[in-house]
Enzyme design. Structure first.
Site, PDB file in Angstrom:
ATOM      1  CG  HIS A 149     -10.128   8.196  -8.762  1.00  0.00           C
ATOM      2  ND1 HIS A 149      -9.272   7.199  -9.168  1.00  0.00           N
ATOM      3  CD2 HIS A 149     -10.647   7.783  -7.579  1.00  0.00           C
ATOM      4  CE1 HIS A 149      -9.275   6.228  -8.281  1.00  0.00           C
ATOM      5  NE2 HIS A 149     -10.095   6.555  -7.301  1.00  0.00           N
ATOM      6  CG  HIS A 171      -3.443   3.706  -5.132  1.00  0.00           C
ATOM      7  ND1 HIS A 171      -2.831   4.065  -3.967  1.00  0.00           N
ATOM      8  CD2 HIS A 171      -4.728   4.130  -4.991  1.00  0.00           C
ATOM      9  CE1 HIS A 171      -3.700   4.645  -3.150  1.00  0.00           C
ATOM     10  NE2 HIS A 171      -4.859   4.691  -3.758  1.00  0.00           N
TER      11      HIS A 171
END
Length: 755
Positions: free
Chosen positions: A42, A88
């Protein structure tokens, strides 16, 4: 440390060995935790950076490109526009309300970090089919999280996407885009500079919520066991009211020139903010872990440094400005604490200048961690993972749905129509009163106005677009067509595209087929952007979107940003008038063997056909067509004669889908008198627009002069839609359009499932 601690933190044996080479010793627990979050997929993009380098990132209007918190373009009149898109996905799958809410909070901070006041949010959302309680729970939770945070913090949500497909049943996608505006002179970057300057932590206290948050959750898929309660504490908890105060305090700090650099705390928390600001500035930083305000007792240094607690910013200021900063923050009831100091870089054994990040037990106390800042921020491993074309793709492409009969396609068209109003009516889309075109249309349109901005007649358009079904068949062409779709949507509100951002949602990068899809998608985006003159000013890569070993469809989401020079009147909508002529603008045939492709179309998917060959595009002709439509609409927005009563691009559902939506909105029927083939009614490929007007002669003449195809294909009137093999009552269309989503969400009584 146990021998396999690095594996528990998500690091491979080779990565652990590389950390030892960087440090010339074994890392301690705190150092290992910081490397684990910063070298996660990420935060580091270690599987995708190699491919992202192929995207065009510079252009005439670009002020800030990829690498900062948000991209920034020059919109004219002394105004700059910042834009960012993030994902998200994994947090929202575990805790949909907080996952989506903190996604909004994080993207807002990315934008006001640049000095921009956030003006608008958009939310592309992807879920499984709405035939299970869990999917309906996810939809309601995510939508509630976005509305609860966005409405409370005071930023309008002005559009997005809503996709339902079985591919997302185990791993929904929640992407969030934010756009903001600033006077050009207020632009600030996330860099630390000036030896002796202070690093000030602004905003909320630091807790254990979010430890192992997006930096870890987004770097692994969901296994056979699916979701479980043990992962819930990793999801951050948001406070929109703290964020609102933080926005106002940070913007005033910037207006008063009290800040040298500023960075938000998102993924990887303080470890990220301190290392990135130091690395960008080429300096070192000492951090006092004891100076960080905590909301829980007994937190270990590794927890303090890696917590992803929300509503926090790191500002770099000069020591002489500390009293003014503290007073300003007190006015806005925002906590401010000096947690670090900028220090000079050092010369390492090889003669290289290195800025060291040191975590201390007190500023003059023991050193708890000591690592080169750039090794965390910029020097994560770079992988060229194996790539392989999916074995079954050729067979899937060979199963083309062109053999489907359209004789009874009316019910198919009804099944495609879905008004997303249930979603966007939970959002406040009119905050700031800048919204000229809000949710539910081709693109959103905003006036460029707000506190501190120079006076201007300009406006900006925003659109988010994706087509995972095209990309599953041909990720390169599907992504290129998605870029074109964004340009087309902006044209419908009179806006000329200036830049894009992307959120690349893909499956497990350790699967060679997924890496092939990602590489192909990047190349398709690069080709389209180069052909259309669009820079990519920022983006996000979300990998490991898989559940029980099954990857999602390749889902590149494109956020498009454009400018209109004069916004004095609203553009035409979707509601036409009785007697209007229907003008089809653009090339009526796709490139390729099949001029009216059905591959990846809503019609084919409704028939259970997922194969076929996607239609191609001539970017030169497409660009000319989009520019023509944008100029026609912009002429009316500037106060010109209103020759066009309605405009809509031909996208999902093809010509039938566009006309069906316009029928539903206007409650007026339409008769199309000329189709080149029955499949033209439902074929999907970009580059076509439906325009309506009482007198089409002016539009047709200007189109001919511009070398753009335009032809009258029908007229508005009556109580039916007649389109080749399709004939439907207006009342049936309106009813299905208005109620299909509501009916799907209310199939039966349901409660939140046990995970």
């Amino acid at each position: 440390m146990t021998p396999d601690l690095h594996r528990a933190l998500g690091l491979t044996d080779d990565e652990y060995a590389e950390i030892g080479r960087v440090l010339q010793r074994e890392p301690n627990h705190l150092e290992l935790a910081m490397y684990a979050v910063m070298w996660s997929e990420h935060c580091s993009y270690k599987s995708s950076r190699l491919h992202l380098k192929r995207l065009p990132t510079s252009g005439e209007h670009v002020l800030v490109g990829p690498g900062e918190n948000a991209g920034v373009i020059d919109a004219g009149d002394g105004i700059a526009v910042a834009i960012r898109i993030e994902s998200h996905n994994h947090p929202s799958a575990i805790e949909p309300y907080q996952g989506a809410a903190t996604g909004v909070g994080g993207i807002l901070r990315d934008v006001f970090t640049m000095g921009a006041r956030p003006l608008a949010v958009m939310d592309p959302l992807f879920f499984g089919d709405l035939d299970t309680a869990r999917q309906r729970w996810l939809v309601e939770g995510v939508v509630s999280g976005i509305s609860g945070y966005g409405n409370s913090v005071g930023v309008p949500t002005i559009g997005g996407e809503l996709t339902f497909d079985e591919a997302y049943a185990g791993n929904p996608l929640v992407n969030v885009l934010c756009c903001g505006a600033l006077p050009r002179e207020r632009l600030v970057l996330g860099r630390a500079s000036g030896v002796g300057n202070l690093a000030v932590l602004l905003g909320s206290t630091t807790g254990r919520d979010g430890i192992g948050g997006v930096s870890v959750l987004a770097s692994a898929g969901f296994g056979e066991g699916g979701l479980d309660d043990t992962k819930r504490p990793s999801v951050q908890v948001g406070d929109p009211y703290e964020e609102k105060r933080l926005i106002e305090a940070c913007l005033e700090l910037l207006d008063r020139g009290l800040v040298v650099g500023i960075q938000d705390l998102g993924g990887a928390g303080l470890a990220c903010a301190t290392s990135e600001t130091a690395a960008r500035g080429g300096v070192g930083m000492d951090v006092d872990v004891n100076a960080v305000p905590l909301r829980e007792e007994g937190m270990e240094p590794f927890e303090v440094m890696t917590s992803e607690s929300q509503e926090r910013m790191l500002a770099i200021i000069t020591p002489e400005n500390w009293e003014a900063v503290a007073a300003l923050c007190a006015k806005w009831e925002v906590r401010a604490s000096v947690v670090g100091r900028v220090v000079a870089p050092e010369i390492d054994q090889s003669g290289r200048t290195v800025g060291m990040l040191r975590v201390r037990d007190g500023f003059d106390g023991a050193v708890l961690a000591e690592v080169p800042a750039a090794s965390l921020a910029d020097e994560a491993p770079l992988y060229d993972r194996p790539r392989r074309r999916p074995a079954g793709l050729d067979a899937l492409i060979a199963d083309d749905p062109s053999d489907e009969s359209l004789d009874d396609a009316g019910e198919d068209l009804l099944g495609m129509l879905q008004d997303p109003a249930w979603v966007y009516r939970q959002y406040d889309s009119q905050l700031f009163l800048n919204t000229v075109v809000g949710p539910g249309r081709d693109a959103a349109l905003l006036r460029l106005a707000g506190p501190g901005l120079p006076k201007s007649e300009r406006g900006i358009g925003l659109s988010t677009d994706s087509n995972p079904h095209w990309c599953a068949l041909d990720p390169r062409l599907g992504t290129a067509l998605t870029v074109a779709e964004g340009v087309a949507n902006l044209a419908c509100v009179g806006v000329t595209a200036k830049a894009i951002v992307n959120c690349l949602n893909f499956g497990n990068p350790e699967h060679p087929e997924v890496m092939w899809q990602l590489s192909e998608a990047v190349d398709g985006m690069a080709e389209a952007c180069q052909a259309l003159g669009l820079p990519v000013v920022g983006g996000n890569v979300s990998l490991y979107n898989e559940s029980a070993g099954t990857d999602i469809h390749p889902t590149p989401v494109v956020g498009s940003l454009g400018v209109i020079d004069s916004l004095l009147a609203p553009p035409p909508g979707w509601a036409w008038a009785e007697g209007d002529a229907i003008i089809l603008v653009g090339e009526r045939r796709a490139l390729g063997a099949n001029p009216f492709p059905l591959a990846g179309s809503r019609f084919a998917l409704g028939r259970g056909r997922r194969g076929g060959r996607v239609g191609g595009i001539d970017f030169a002709r497409f660009g000319a067509t989009a520019a023509f439509v944008a100029s026609e609409v912009a002429r009316q927005c500037a106060g010109g004669p209103r020759e066009i009563s309605a405009v809509h691009d031909v996208a999902g559902g093809g010509l039938g889908g566009a006309l069906g939506e316009m029928v539903a909105v206007s409650s007026l029927g339409v008769v199309v008198e000329s189709l080149e083939a029955p499949a033209e009614a439902l074929s999907e490929f970009p580059g076509r627009f439906v325009l309506a007007g009482a007198d089409p002669s002016g539009v047709l003449a200007r189109a001919a002069a511009a070398g753009v195809s335009a032809v009258v294909i029908g007229h508005v009137g009556g109580d039916r839609l007649v389109l080749g093999p399709i004939e439907l009552a207006v009342a049936a269309i309106a009813q299905r359009y208005a109620h299909s989503l509501i009916d799907a969400l209310a199939l039966r009584e349901w409660t939140a499932p046990v995970l």
